[in-house]
Design a protein around this motif. Sequence first.
Motif, PDB file in Angstrom:
ATOM      1  N   ARG A 185       0.833  -1.203   0.000  1.00  0.00           N
ATOM      2  CA  ARG A 185       0.000   0.000   0.000  1.00  0.00           C
ATOM      3  C   ARG A 185       0.868   1.254   0.000  1.00  0.00           C
ATOM      4  O   ARG A 185       0.596   2.218  -0.721  1.00  0.00           O
ATOM      5  CB  ARG A 185      -0.916   0.003   1.230  1.00  0.00           C
ATOM      6  CG  ARG A 185      -1.855   1.214   1.296  1.00  0.00           C
ATOM      7  CD  ARG A 185      -2.603   1.258   2.616  1.00  0.00           C
ATOM      8  NE  ARG A 185      -1.685   1.309   3.740  1.00  0.00           N
ATOM      9  CZ  ARG A 185      -1.093   2.430   4.153  1.00  0.00           C
ATOM     10  NH1 ARG A 185      -1.329   3.577   3.535  1.00  0.00           N
ATOM     11  NH2 ARG A 185      -0.270   2.404   5.176  1.00  0.00           N
ATOM     12  N   GLN A 186       1.935   1.235   0.802  1.00  0.00           N
ATOM     13  CA  GLN A 186       2.825   2.384   0.877  1.00  0.00           C
ATOM     14  C   GLN A 186       3.470   2.670  -0.479  1.00  0.00           C
ATOM     15  O   GLN A 186       3.576   3.822  -0.907  1.00  0.00           O
ATOM     16  CB  GLN A 186       3.920   2.111   1.911  1.00  0.00           C
ATOM     17  CG  GLN A 186       4.769   3.315   2.261  1.00  0.00           C
ATOM     18  CD  GLN A 186       4.182   4.124   3.390  1.00  0.00           C
ATOM     19  OE1 GLN A 186       4.227   3.732   4.528  1.00  0.00           O
ATOM     20  NE2 GLN A 186       3.602   5.262   3.056  1.00  0.00           N
ATOM     21  N   THR A 187       3.884   1.625  -1.171  1.00  0.00           N
ATOM     22  CA  THR A 187       4.509   1.789  -2.482  1.00  0.00           C
ATOM     23  C   THR A 187       3.539   2.388  -3.487  1.00  0.00           C
ATOM     24  O   THR A 187       3.897   3.279  -4.274  1.00  0.00           O
ATOM     25  CB  THR A 187       5.025   0.434  -2.995  1.00  0.00           C
ATOM     26  OG1 THR A 187       5.968  -0.100  -2.058  1.00  0.00           O
ATOM     27  CG2 THR A 187       5.713   0.591  -4.338  1.00  0.00           C
TER      28      THR A 187
ATOM     29  N   MET B  46       2.129   7.917  -6.365  1.00  0.00           N
ATOM     30  CA  MET B  46       1.200   8.987  -6.739  1.00  0.00           C
ATOM     31  C   MET B  46       1.556  10.319  -6.084  1.00  0.00           C
ATOM     32  O   MET B  46       0.836  11.299  -6.235  1.00  0.00           O
ATOM     33  CB  MET B  46      -0.230   8.590  -6.349  1.00  0.00           C
ATOM     34  CG  MET B  46      -0.753   7.367  -7.098  1.00  0.00           C
ATOM     35  SD  MET B  46      -2.480   6.986  -6.699  1.00  0.00           S
ATOM     36  CE  MET B  46      -2.306   6.366  -5.022  1.00  0.00           C
ATOM     37  N   LYS B  47       2.666  10.353  -5.343  1.00  0.00           N
ATOM     38  CA  LYS B  47       3.058  11.572  -4.638  1.00  0.00           C
ATOM     39  C   LYS B  47       4.286  12.206  -5.275  1.00  0.00           C
ATOM     40  O   LYS B  47       5.061  11.545  -5.965  1.00  0.00           O
ATOM     41  CB  LYS B  47       3.358  11.257  -3.161  1.00  0.00           C
ATOM     42  CG  LYS B  47       2.168  10.763  -2.369  1.00  0.00           C
ATOM     43  CD  LYS B  47       2.576  10.438  -0.938  1.00  0.00           C
ATOM     44  CE  LYS B  47       1.401   9.913  -0.133  1.00  0.00           C
ATOM     45  NZ  LYS B  47       1.799   9.558   1.248  1.00  0.00           N
TER      46      LYS B  47
ATOM     47  N   GLU C  19       6.384  15.849  -1.077  1.00  0.00           N
ATOM     48  CA  GLU C  19       5.314  15.332  -0.222  1.00  0.00           C
ATOM     49  C   GLU C  19       5.809  14.135   0.589  1.00  0.00           C
ATOM     50  O   GLU C  19       5.503  14.011   1.780  1.00  0.00           O
ATOM     51  CB  GLU C  19       4.114  14.928  -1.079  1.00  0.00           C
ATOM     52  CG  GLU C  19       3.422  16.098  -1.750  1.00  0.00           C
ATOM     53  CD  GLU C  19       2.310  15.662  -2.685  1.00  0.00           C
ATOM     54  OE1 GLU C  19       1.268  16.341  -2.723  1.00  0.00           O
ATOM     55  OE2 GLU C  19       2.488  14.638  -3.382  1.00  0.00           O
ATOM     56  N   ILE C  20       6.581  13.264  -0.048  1.00  0.00           N
ATOM     57  CA  ILE C  20       7.152  12.120   0.666  1.00  0.00           C
ATOM     58  C   ILE C  20       8.178  12.593   1.693  1.00  0.00           C
ATOM     59  O   ILE C  20       8.274  12.046   2.794  1.00  0.00           O
ATOM     60  CB  ILE C  20       7.795  11.134  -0.327  1.00  0.00           C
ATOM     61  CG1 ILE C  20       6.730  10.569  -1.274  1.00  0.00           C
ATOM     62  CG2 ILE C  20       8.499   9.997   0.399  1.00  0.00           C
ATOM     63  CD1 ILE C  20       7.276   9.659  -2.360  1.00  0.00           C
ATOM     64  N   ALA C  21       8.931  13.634   1.335  1.00  0.00           N
ATOM     65  CA  ALA C  21       9.958  14.149   2.247  1.00  0.00           C
ATOM     66  C   ALA C  21       9.350  14.637   3.553  1.00  0.00           C
ATOM     67  O   ALA C  21       9.947  14.479   4.630  1.00  0.00           O
ATOM     68  CB  ALA C  21      10.736  15.274   1.578  1.00  0.00           C
ATOM     69  N   LEU C  22       8.155  15.218   3.503  1.00  0.00           N
ATOM     70  CA  LEU C  22       7.506  15.719   4.717  1.00  0.00           C
ATOM     71  C   LEU C  22       7.101  14.595   5.664  1.00  0.00           C
ATOM     72  O   LEU C  22       6.788  14.849   6.827  1.00  0.00           O
ATOM     73  CB  LEU C  22       6.269  16.550   4.355  1.00  0.00           C
ATOM     74  CG  LEU C  22       6.519  17.924   3.740  1.00  0.00           C
ATOM     75  CD1 LEU C  22       5.200  18.615   3.439  1.00  0.00           C
ATOM     76  CD2 LEU C  22       7.366  18.791   4.663  1.00  0.00           C
ATOM     77  N   GLU C  23       7.096  13.362   5.169  1.00  0.00           N
ATOM     78  CA  GLU C  23       6.731  12.220   6.006  1.00  0.00           C
ATOM     79  C   GLU C  23       7.933  11.639   6.736  1.00  0.00           C
ATOM     80  O   GLU C  23       7.806  10.669   7.482  1.00  0.00           O
ATOM     81  CB  GLU C  23       6.068  11.138   5.140  1.00  0.00           C
ATOM     82  CG  GLU C  23       4.788  11.609   4.462  1.00  0.00           C
ATOM     83  CD  GLU C  23       4.248  10.606   3.458  1.00  0.00           C
ATOM     84  OE1 GLU C  23       4.807   9.482   3.384  1.00  0.00           O
ATOM     85  OE2 GLU C  23       3.276  10.926   2.746  1.00  0.00           O
ATOM     86  N   GLY C  24       9.113  12.217   6.520  1.00  0.00           N
ATOM     87  CA  GLY C  24      10.316  11.745   7.196  1.00  0.00           C
ATOM     88  C   GLY C  24      10.275  12.053   8.680  1.00  0.00           C
ATOM     89  O   GLY C  24       9.577  12.977   9.117  1.00  0.00           O
TER      90      GLY C  24
END
Length: 260
Positions: A206-208, A213-214, A218-223
């Motif tokens: 699911r994460q992949t 789609m991001k 946007e992914i960087a903010l989830e670090g």
Amino acid sequence: GGGGAGGGKQEVDAYPSLALALAEAAQAGQRVVLMADPRTLTLPWEALPSLRQKVGNPLPLVTRDLGVHMLLSRAAAAGGEMAPKADPAATTFIVDPVWEDEESTASENPRDGSRNAFEAFQKRAKAASQWKGVPGWASVPSEADWEGCLTTAKAAKAGARGAFVYYGPGRVGAHFLPSRLPTLDLSNAGAVVLLDRYFNDTCFRRQTQLDNMKKGHEIALEGPEELAALLSLAGAGAVALPQWAGSAFERLAALGGLAA
């Protein structure tokens, strides 16, 4: 000075000023706050020999912060206390938002899933039985649920604040919009504890799919470092979260530690 080729590696313990400062802090019952610059923030400083607990050599509590200004801001919000406090009974939670962590029945590595583990934890920890929140096996939390749980942890005790706890697989920041955090008022949250970053096949797939789609920012903010900064800017008193991926057993042990 450091050795050249063949000269052997130099341990940080070789610096007497660092070892002396740590020893004095431990003896005085003080804590040590690490403030690394952005280029070195992701390094595992707590693994340094000088910062590792040794038998017969007690160490002070070692934490991190984003800078002097943020540290003083936390202290001001906590009434001058350098260590923000939270009322365990005034805690909100979200657990396994899409219920991806089911129990493992493998004979060589059996373990409880998120539901059994969390319900058992609530039975052991008296204060946890009063927590309010959204378990993923009951419903999938909406964006409003996330914001509500993060902002409504109010403590009944005068001068105390509540807390927010997340426990579940994957990256917690993938379940809501981290970019909205600075717009929230988390001044009621004396502590935010995020027990995430353990993976199984279901959440990894699911994460992949979501990551495809991001956009990169946007992914960087989830670090972990970015989330800690955003939560702190929103007013959270303290933020505890894993910096690297771990096993389900490690996160379960950390959850159990909250009962202490």
